[in-house]
Design a protein around this motif. Structure first.
Motif, short mmCIF file in Angstrom:
data_model
loop_
_atom_site.label_atom_id
_atom_site.label_comp_id
_atom_site.label_asym_id
_atom_site.label_seq_id
_atom_site.Cartn_x
_atom_site.Cartn_y
_atom_site.Cartn_z
N UNK A 126 -14.46 66.68 -22.63
CA UNK A 126 -14.77 65.61 -21.70
C UNK A 126 -16.18 65.08 -21.97
N UNK A 127 -17.11 65.99 -22.16
CA UNK A 127 -18.48 65.60 -22.45
C UNK A 127 -18.60 64.80 -23.73
N UNK A 128 -17.86 65.19 -24.75
CA UNK A 128 -17.89 64.47 -26.03
C UNK A 128 -17.48 63.02 -25.84
N UNK A 129 -16.42 62.79 -25.07
CA UNK A 129 -15.94 61.43 -24.83
C UNK A 129 -16.93 60.62 -24.00
N UNK A 130 -17.44 61.20 -22.93
CA UNK A 130 -18.34 60.45 -22.04
C UNK A 130 -19.70 60.21 -22.69
N UNK A 131 -20.22 61.23 -23.35
CA UNK A 131 -21.55 61.13 -23.95
C UNK A 131 -21.49 60.40 -25.29
N UNK A 132 -20.38 60.60 -26.04
CA UNK A 132 -20.25 59.94 -27.33
C UNK A 132 -20.94 60.68 -28.45
N UNK A 133 -20.92 62.01 -28.41
CA UNK A 133 -21.67 62.81 -29.38
C UNK A 133 -20.91 63.02 -30.68
N UNK A 134 -21.58 62.81 -31.82
CA UNK A 134 -20.98 63.14 -33.11
C UNK A 134 -20.94 64.65 -33.29
N UNK A 135 -20.20 65.10 -34.29
CA UNK A 135 -19.98 66.53 -34.48
C UNK A 135 -21.27 67.28 -34.73
N UNK A 136 -22.26 66.66 -35.39
CA UNK A 136 -23.53 67.35 -35.66
C UNK A 136 -24.23 67.73 -34.37
#
Length: 279
Positions: A155-165
């Motif tokens: 969920x955080x990845x989608x909302x924040x938009x963080x790349x894998x690094x």
């Protein structure tokens, strides 16, 4: 900073394993030199169920890793998420914001919800029913909780938009802070207090493991303490007055058995037990 991001884009699994195992070993020995509490327990016997749940967490995270990779690839391809919608910024600030916000969604929010939703609290109890909190307690999570935590990270990845690094950087820092804040170490009080203004310190997190409310429902943060301070969930308690465990599951013997812990989320509450002089 670019070199750090490049490294975490393709950080070898071996390096991540060394970070986990090496961290546990480092704090394990540090606990012997600078103990906060003089536990009268057999360290390996106590560690066994905690290491078992560490292993189940690793297996689950590894099994679901493809979802994490798909999520980070999608936000990158679509330039989606908070940090990608902000004006262009230095790479260091971009990474800091990514880690900071992932810490909110993947750690603070997940932890807060687990304490407020009863079925999730019953799952999370496995972590709280350790009567001798040390560095091995950090990854003492029921397999169901590992899935829950992973879902919040996605969920955080989608909302924040963080790349894998940045995700791998966040997870690496999370491992270090989890081991540090659970370690049975006595940090100088002034240093611990100073640290707690921005980061989660050992004494700050130990308050969260006190056996009764309202302390159990406080200090949810993992890396950054600012979330607890911002949302009013920060509390203090002198570390010498802390008693580990949970009042509704006081059986220390049962709470050290893997089979009992696996069944714990499905048990009924027992009557609260108050320890004389510790309420």
């Amino acid at each position: 900073m670019e070199a750090i991001i490049t490294y975490f884009e393709t950080i070898p699994t071996l390096h991540r394993s060394i970070l986990l195992v090496g961290g546990i070993m480092f704090f394990w020995f540090l606990e012997g030199a600078l103990p906060l509490f003089q536990f009268s327990y057999k360290k390996w016997k106590h560690a066994w169920p905690n290491l078992f749940f560490t292993l189940t967490t690793i297996i689950i995270n590894f099994g679901l890793a493809f979802l994490l990779l798909m999520s980070t690839d999608w936000v990158a391809a679509n330039n989606f998420g908070i940090i990608n919608w902000l004006p262009e910024m230095p790479l260091g600030l971009y990474a800091l914001l990514g880690v900071l916000l992932l810490d909110f969604f993947g750690a603070y929010l997940a932890h807060f919800v687990e304490h407020k939703v009863k079925p999730l609290w019953m799952v999370h109890l496995v972590h709280h029913t350790d009567h001798h909190v040390d560095t091995t307690t950090g990854n003492r999570h029921h397999p169901i909780e590992s899935v829950i935590r992973f879902s919040f990270t996605i969920l955080g990845v989608f909302i924040v938009g963080t790349p894998i690094a940045i995700v791998f950087l966040y997870q690496s820092l999370s491992v270090i802070f989890t081991q540090l804040t659970h370690a049975n170490i006595r940090m100088p009080r002034k240093l611990d207090k100073l640290m707690s203004y921005v980061l989660v310190s050992p004494d700050m997190h130990k308050v969260h493991h006190h056996y009764v409310l309202p302390y159990t429902d406080s200090n949810y943060g993992n890396i950054f303490s600012i979330w607890d301070r911002l949302f009013g969930t920060y509390m203090e308690l002198d570390r010498d007055n802390i008693v580990y465990g949970v009042d509704v599951f006081p059986d220390e013997v049962a709470n050290g058995k893997i089979g009992e812990l696996l069944k714990q989320p499905f048990k009924k509450y027992q009557k609260p037990t108050i320890i004389p002089g510790k309420d």
